[in-house]
Design an enzyme around this catalytic site. Structure first.
Site, mmCIF file in Angstrom:
data_model
loop_
_atom_site.group_PDB
_atom_site.id
_atom_site.type_symbol
_atom_site.label_atom_id
_atom_site.label_comp_id
_atom_site.label_asym_id
_atom_site.label_seq_id
_atom_site.Cartn_x
_atom_site.Cartn_y
_atom_site.Cartn_z
ATOM 1 N N HIS A 119 0.887 -1.288 -0.029
ATOM 2 C CA HIS A 119 0.098 -0.129 -0.018
ATOM 3 C C HIS A 119 0.747 1.317 -0.112
ATOM 4 O O HIS A 119 0.350 2.385 0.103
ATOM 5 C CB HIS A 119 -1.069 -0.197 1.247
ATOM 6 N N CYS A 127 3.709 13.681 -7.110
ATOM 7 C CA CYS A 127 2.928 15.072 -7.487
ATOM 8 C C CYS A 127 1.753 14.370 -8.297
ATOM 9 O O CYS A 127 1.691 13.581 -9.116
ATOM 10 C CB CYS A 127 3.998 15.804 -8.439
ATOM 11 N N THR A 189 -4.037 -8.570 10.667
ATOM 12 C CA THR A 189 -4.595 -8.115 9.632
ATOM 13 C C THR A 189 -6.010 -8.781 9.601
ATOM 14 O O THR A 189 -6.206 -9.925 10.032
ATOM 15 C CB THR A 189 -4.261 -8.089 8.113
HETATM 16 P P1 OAD Z 1 -7.521 -3.496 10.323
HETATM 17 O O1 OAD Z 1 -7.691 -2.216 10.916
HETATM 18 O O2 OAD Z 1 -8.583 -3.974 9.410
HETATM 19 O O3 OAD Z 1 -7.153 -4.845 11.241
HETATM 20 C C1 OAD Z 1 -6.470 -4.824 12.147
HETATM 21 C C2 OAD Z 1 -6.370 -5.963 12.583
HETATM 22 O O4 OAD Z 1 -5.327 -6.291 13.565
HETATM 23 C C3 OAD Z 1 -7.827 -6.531 13.395
HETATM 24 O O5 OAD Z 1 -8.284 -8.012 13.144
HETATM 25 C C4 OAD Z 1 -7.432 -6.598 14.905
HETATM 26 O O6 OAD Z 1 -8.127 -7.645 15.832
HETATM 27 C C5 OAD Z 1 -5.978 -7.033 14.792
HETATM 28 N N1 OAD Z 1 -5.246 -6.522 16.060
HETATM 29 C C6 OAD Z 1 -5.198 -5.431 16.743
HETATM 30 N N2 OAD Z 1 -4.305 -5.244 17.621
HETATM 31 C C7 OAD Z 1 -3.476 -6.381 17.509
HETATM 32 C C8 OAD Z 1 -2.255 -6.809 18.134
HETATM 33 N N3 OAD Z 1 -1.770 -6.187 19.055
HETATM 34 N N4 OAD Z 1 -1.993 -8.053 17.831
HETATM 35 C C9 OAD Z 1 -2.351 -8.859 16.846
HETATM 36 N N5 OAD Z 1 -3.538 -8.584 16.081
HETATM 37 C C10 OAD Z 1 -4.228 -7.223 16.340
HETATM 38 O O7 OAD Z 1 -6.137 -3.316 9.380
HETATM 39 P P2 OAD Z 1 -5.688 -4.056 8.024
HETATM 40 O O8 OAD Z 1 -6.250 -5.144 7.971
HETATM 41 O O9 OAD Z 1 -4.198 -3.757 8.063
HETATM 42 O O10 OAD Z 1 -5.796 0.160 3.610
HETATM 43 O O11 OAD Z 1 -6.551 -3.170 7.186
HETATM 44 C C11 OAD Z 1 -6.160 -3.224 5.887
HETATM 45 C C12 OAD Z 1 -6.304 -2.131 5.124
HETATM 46 O O12 OAD Z 1 -7.528 -1.495 5.162
HETATM 47 C C13 OAD Z 1 -5.237 -0.871 5.308
HETATM 48 O O13 OAD Z 1 -3.904 -1.440 4.603
HETATM 49 C C14 OAD Z 1 -5.850 0.128 4.803
HETATM 50 C C15 OAD Z 1 -7.359 -0.289 5.283
HETATM 51 O O14 OAD Z 1 -8.180 0.861 5.237
HETATM 52 C C16 OAD Z 1 -6.021 1.389 2.896
HETATM 53 O O15 OAD Z 1 -5.860 2.351 3.078
HETATM 54 C C17 OAD Z 1 -5.927 0.841 1.279
#
Ligand code: OAD
Length: 247
Positions: A119, A127, A189
């Site tokens: 990402h 720009c 994730t």
């Molecule tokens: P999310 O916020 O969707 O998910 C984070 C996950 O991490 C959740 O399932 C939580 O339960 C878990 N979590 C939180 N704290 C934790 C810890 N200490 N140890 C283990 N797990 C934990 O984030 P992403 O899956 O990264 O994209 O989101 C994917 C994409 O959606 C991002 O890259 C971004 C977002 O909108 C864009 O901006 C295009």
């Protein structure tokens, strides 16, 4: 839980090649809010409302204000035990690729080298007119929105937004890394944003072992070989061989 951790440790120790996919959860113990967690909202906007080309066209200042706020939080953050464990694992394995959805740069700070930022990076500006791209670590940014040194047009964050396509070269590298690894580790994730959401499935289809570490269950938890519901900063440090590193 202890049994699952031992099973995962065993699988990881026996593998000479590892691919890792990380999401916002791994950085939450560094104080960076996740996207879908309780602190994911900024001024009542969800990330989906701000991280898109349409939102930027409508109100670039608002989108930049959000990014500037996130840059400040990330600037003050340091890698946690989960990040450090992954950099130790990279030292330990013959082949290791870290595929991350995170744009915070904490894996680099922790010492990982072979990283694919699918990402992009919050520290990159591009720009909107001439595509000139620079690294920029200024916090807060001034002026906001930032302006291109070459053509004076407004710059945008060098990140991939909803509705945008990850470059094919990046996807190719990611698929190759998964194909060339015996084991895939998926950390922090929610598994709802493509293409990352399908990467674990892809690995399973290629008969790789897949291990998940996440606070909560995710849509694919049941198909992985081991799924551990715990904090990554507490579990990942159990996976590298302390003896080999310090002897
Ligand atoms: P999310 O916020 O969707 O998910 C984070 C996950 O991490 C959740 O399932 C939580 O339960 C878990 N979590 C939180 N704290 C934790 C810890 N200490 N140890 C283990 N797990 C934990 O984030 P992403 O899956 O990264 O994209 O989101 C994917 C994409 O959606 C991002 O890259 C971004 C977002 O909108 C864009 O901006 C295009």
């Amino acid at each position: 839980m202890q049994d699952k951790i031992l099973e995962a440790k065993n699988i990881i120790e026996q593998a000479s090649s590892l691919s890792v996919l990380t999401g916002a959860g791994i950085s939450s113990e560094s104080g960076i809010p996740t996207f879908r967690g309780e602190e994911g909202l900024w001024k009542n906007y969800s990330p989906q409302e701000l991280a898109s080309p349409e939102a930027f066209r409508r109100d670039p200042s608002l989108v930049w204000e959000w990014y500037d706020w996130r840059r400040k939080i990330i600037h003050g953050a340091t890698p946690n035990a989960g990040h450090t464990a992954l950099s130790r694992l990279e030292e330990e394995k013959d082949r290791f690729t870290l595929i991350t959805q995170n744009i915070d740069g904490l894996h680099q700070k922790a010492g990982n080298r072979n990283i694919i930022e699918i990402h992009g990076s919050i520290w990159e500006l591009r720009c909107t007119n001439c595509s000139y791209t620079i690294k920029n670590y200024e916090v807060p940014l001034d002026p906001l929105p930032p302006v291109c040194d070459r053509c004076d047009a407004i710059m945008r964050p060098g990140t991939v937004w909803f509705g945008e396509i990850i470059p094919m070269s990046v996807i190719d590298k990611t698929i190759l890394a998964i194909e060339e690894s015996e084991v895939m580790l998926i950390v922090g994730t929610s598994g709802v944003v493509e293409p990352a959401a399908s990467m674990g499935l892809m690995a399973k289809q290629s008969e790789k072992k897949v291990i998940e570490i996440n606070l909560d269950q995710t849509p694919n938890s049941s198909i992985y070989d081991v799924s551990i519901q715990a904090k990554s900063g507490e579990v990942l440090p159990l996976f590298y061989r302390i003896d080999e590193i310090y002897n």
